[in-house]
Design an enzyme around this catalytic site. Sequence first.
Site, mmCIF file in Angstrom:
data_model
loop_
_atom_site.group_PDB
_atom_site.id
_atom_site.type_symbol
_atom_site.label_atom_id
_atom_site.label_comp_id
_atom_site.label_asym_id
_atom_site.label_seq_id
_atom_site.Cartn_x
_atom_site.Cartn_y
_atom_site.Cartn_z
ATOM 1 N N LYS A 109 -76.549 -2.074 37.462
ATOM 2 C CA LYS A 109 -75.589 -2.711 38.369
ATOM 3 C C LYS A 109 -76.267 -3.475 39.506
ATOM 4 O O LYS A 109 -75.727 -4.433 40.026
ATOM 5 C CB LYS A 109 -74.622 -1.671 38.925
ATOM 6 C CG LYS A 109 -73.617 -1.220 37.871
ATOM 7 C CD LYS A 109 -72.433 -0.517 38.503
ATOM 8 C CE LYS A 109 -71.339 -0.293 37.476
ATOM 9 N NZ LYS A 109 -71.701 0.795 36.530
ATOM 10 N N GLU A 131 -65.419 -3.406 45.291
ATOM 11 C CA GLU A 131 -64.623 -2.285 44.823
ATOM 12 C C GLU A 131 -65.570 -1.313 44.129
ATOM 13 O O GLU A 131 -66.647 -1.698 43.695
ATOM 14 C CB GLU A 131 -63.566 -2.760 43.826
ATOM 15 C CG GLU A 131 -64.061 -2.878 42.365
ATOM 16 C CD GLU A 131 -65.147 -3.922 42.133
ATOM 17 O OE1 GLU A 131 -65.287 -4.832 42.972
ATOM 18 O OE2 GLU A 131 -65.876 -3.821 41.117
ATOM 19 N N SER A 397 -78.488 1.989 30.010
ATOM 20 C CA SER A 397 -77.874 1.339 31.177
ATOM 21 C C SER A 397 -78.117 2.071 32.490
ATOM 22 O O SER A 397 -78.172 1.456 33.546
ATOM 23 C CB SER A 397 -76.372 1.145 30.950
ATOM 24 O OG SER A 397 -75.728 2.381 30.713
#
Length: 417
Positions: A109, A131, A397
Amino acid sequence: MNAHVRFTATEQRALLDAELAGQFPDARGRFGPYGGRYVPETLIPALERLEAGMREHLHREDFQREYTDQLRHWVGRPTALSHAPRLSAAWGAEVWFKREDLAHTGAHKINNAVGQALLAKRLGAKRIVAETGAGQHGVASAAACARLGLPCVVYMGAIDMERQAPNVGRMRLLGAEVVPVTGGDQTLRAAIDEALRDWVSDPSSTFYLLGSAVGPHPYPYLVRELQAVIGREARAQCIERHGALPDAIFACVGGGSNSIGMFHAFVPDEQVEIIGVEAGGRGVKLGENAASLSYGWPGVLQGCYSLLLQDENGQIHETDSISAGLDYPGVGPEHALLLAAGRVKYESATDSEALAALQECSRLEGILPALETAHALHGAKRWAALNPGKRLVVCMSGRGDKDMPTLQRTILAESRS
Ligand SMILES: *Cc1c(COP(=O)(O)O)cnc(C)c1O
């Protein structure tokens, strides 16, 4: 394939050819039938301003130099491509991992967060809103904003704040303001709505840093461009290590950012099988999973036309998954396109399959993967059984430390009793 998605072979080829020719997103922000910008009038000027700024800066050499510099010296890129020898022996195929779990803050991310924060600075933004659901994107945004000296406000559903208390603390330590959202479903969907409301009230000095390849145009494209570094690196590392491309690549699909980032560079390599793995939750019925590409049908959610988990009246349905990061009723429009074009296969792994894969990877490779990633690992294991001796790469990930509360309640509780 999803029974709600029907395209003839000719239509599929035309969609794939347009994707390969770089024709998507088109001028209206569509990826073939999907995508677009389905938002209230008040949001259009903000999105148009963002799109114009993105087109001006994103691919400029000085922006790319600054971005690459942050990725290299702060995020820790390129991330390793690791061989997994003991899993390879257990599964009967050659298994490799693209190690996004080694990136700063423990997942992919950060690639997107630091890229959008840099863009925000270029566009003259004075504050960032973001968010978060499970808190991972909030932590990445808070870290990127601290790094670049931008104030950061993170909207988070009140229920999620309770479930993910450690990440709330992390965000606050990184200097972000975390605002509880008590309206709507009090989870990710309500948090996105609230962040959009904040943004639209002052779009010239505020930048909305969206966390996945979803939402109205240009976000799905912007996030893909910032995450595509994963697949570009992995592809080059495969060629350097093996002198060849892998036979198959895998990634888990929530909103779809690590997966589109992993897949993008490989889409033109038609000999490479590409497989996305969604959250199969507890079962195949509506409400029991979060597998929008496997079971959803077309509709609009948060500004974007894509495949959604909804009931026969078009009401978005609640989802269920053991992994918070995959627990979203929609999916990025480019994945819906790649499914329609027949280029990527989407499958799902259940909660218990993901837990078993997490345990196997931890014990055999010394890597505790995120629960999200464990879904991709199960997909890879299933494929390996049918393709002995072939080479595959899984996008790792993120790391699983954040999932300890869930693992305490499940795997660890079982092994105690
Ligand atoms: C958030 C998250 C995901 C799911 O999000 P995508 O946008 O689909 O990539 C997957 N893995 C990890 C580790 C995450 O934190």
